[in-house]
Design an enzyme around this catalytic site. Sequence first.
Site, mmCIF file in Angstrom:
data_model
loop_
_atom_site.group_PDB
_atom_site.id
_atom_site.type_symbol
_atom_site.label_atom_id
_atom_site.label_comp_id
_atom_site.label_asym_id
_atom_site.label_seq_id
_atom_site.Cartn_x
_atom_site.Cartn_y
_atom_site.Cartn_z
ATOM 1 N N LYS A 42 0.818 -1.194 0.000
ATOM 2 C CA LYS A 42 0.000 0.000 0.000
ATOM 3 C C LYS A 42 0.862 1.258 0.000
ATOM 4 C CE LYS A 42 -3.405 -2.335 2.930
ATOM 5 N NZ LYS A 42 -4.001 -2.345 4.281
ATOM 6 N N ASP A 99 7.578 2.942 -2.839
ATOM 7 C CA ASP A 99 7.764 4.040 -1.889
ATOM 8 C C ASP A 99 9.226 4.140 -1.450
ATOM 9 O OD1 ASP A 99 7.584 1.591 -0.572
ATOM 10 O OD2 ASP A 99 6.251 2.300 1.015
ATOM 11 N N ASP A 102 14.654 -0.395 0.975
ATOM 12 C CA ASP A 102 15.276 -0.455 2.294
ATOM 13 C C ASP A 102 16.293 -1.604 2.255
ATOM 14 O OD1 ASP A 102 15.701 -0.382 5.046
ATOM 15 O OD2 ASP A 102 13.748 -1.153 5.579
ATOM 16 N N LYS A 131 16.956 4.004 1.094
ATOM 17 C CA LYS A 131 17.583 3.867 2.425
ATOM 18 C C LYS A 131 18.731 2.873 2.280
ATOM 19 C CE LYS A 131 14.608 3.352 6.019
ATOM 20 N NZ LYS A 131 13.850 2.478 6.968
HETATM 21 P P1 5GP Z 1 12.598 -3.724 1.716
HETATM 22 O O1 5GP Z 1 12.172 -5.067 1.186
HETATM 23 O O2 5GP Z 1 13.440 -2.944 0.747
HETATM 24 O O3 5GP Z 1 13.298 -3.893 3.053
HETATM 25 O O4 5GP Z 1 11.337 -2.871 2.070
HETATM 26 C C1 5GP Z 1 10.203 -2.941 1.324
HETATM 27 C C2 5GP Z 1 9.001 -2.318 1.931
HETATM 28 O O5 5GP Z 1 9.085 -2.179 3.343
HETATM 29 C C3 5GP Z 1 8.791 -0.916 1.407
HETATM 30 O O6 5GP Z 1 8.138 -0.939 0.167
HETATM 31 C C4 5GP Z 1 7.948 -0.309 2.512
HETATM 32 O O7 5GP Z 1 6.591 -0.616 2.302
HETATM 33 C C5 5GP Z 1 8.452 -0.997 3.753
HETATM 34 N N1 5GP Z 1 9.428 -0.114 4.423
HETATM 35 C C6 5GP Z 1 10.766 -0.102 4.324
HETATM 36 N N2 5GP Z 1 11.320 0.883 5.059
HETATM 37 C C7 5GP Z 1 10.278 1.515 5.636
HETATM 38 C C8 5GP Z 1 10.181 2.646 6.519
HETATM 39 O O8 5GP Z 1 11.151 3.312 6.916
HETATM 40 N N3 5GP Z 1 8.927 2.995 6.902
HETATM 41 C C9 5GP Z 1 7.809 2.331 6.502
HETATM 42 N N4 5GP Z 1 6.641 2.765 6.930
HETATM 43 N N5 5GP Z 1 7.862 1.273 5.672
HETATM 44 C C10 5GP Z 1 9.087 0.880 5.242
#
Ligand code: 5GP
Length: 175
Positions: A42, A99, A102, A131
């Site tokens: 979302k 969005d 990370d 990030k």
């Molecule tokens: P990743 O797989 O790159 O670790 O993160 C994917 C998803 O985790 C992002 O699309 C997002 O929805 C959520 N996410 C990652 N970092 C953050 C953060 O700092 N805040 C929030 N609210 N969601 C995050």
Amino acid sequence: MIESNIKELISEQEIQLQINKLADKFNEMYGKEEVYMICVLKGSVMFMVDLAKRLKMPVKMEFIRLSSYGSGTTTSGNVCAVDFSLPDLNGKNVLVVEDIIDTGLTARYLVDTLKQKYQFKDFKFCALLNKKARRKTEIEADLYGFEVEDRYLVGYGMDIDGCFRNLPYIGYIEE
Ligand code: 5GP
């Protein structure tokens, strides 16, 4: 938790200005060619909508839902498709909108899954936030809006326990 615990990091105006710049780049890249935008629900919904409004080519919008985060600010690290129903994207221009990247595990899963399934005419990945400090896999978007530090962010689509997605700015929770 209440909004007064959230400290603004990127203002509404900064976000909108940066999205103008991203849209200019995509308008230049695609010209008048049709593009399928894929929004990862979302968290990407605000970004997808604001970016789409500035694009000048014919745009089709698709939505998928993936899951990786547990509750609060912790990630499970296991990415799975919750709803991944897409039309036939073979031969299409596809722009995936996220969005934030990370750990990169979601983006890795998404790019690998989509590229296994379809032969795109063109494939681009755009994330509003990068990030980088927390990356666990080698993956980069083609375009980012902002580089951010290793902090849990909320607002502009991003939540904590389902709240604060509606904030027009991006903030972090002040301890
Ligand atoms: P990743 O797989 O790159 O670790 O993160 C994917 C998803 O985790 C992002 O699309 C997002 O929805 C959520 N996410 C990652 N970092 C953050 C953060 O700092 N805040 C929030 N609210 N969601 C995050």
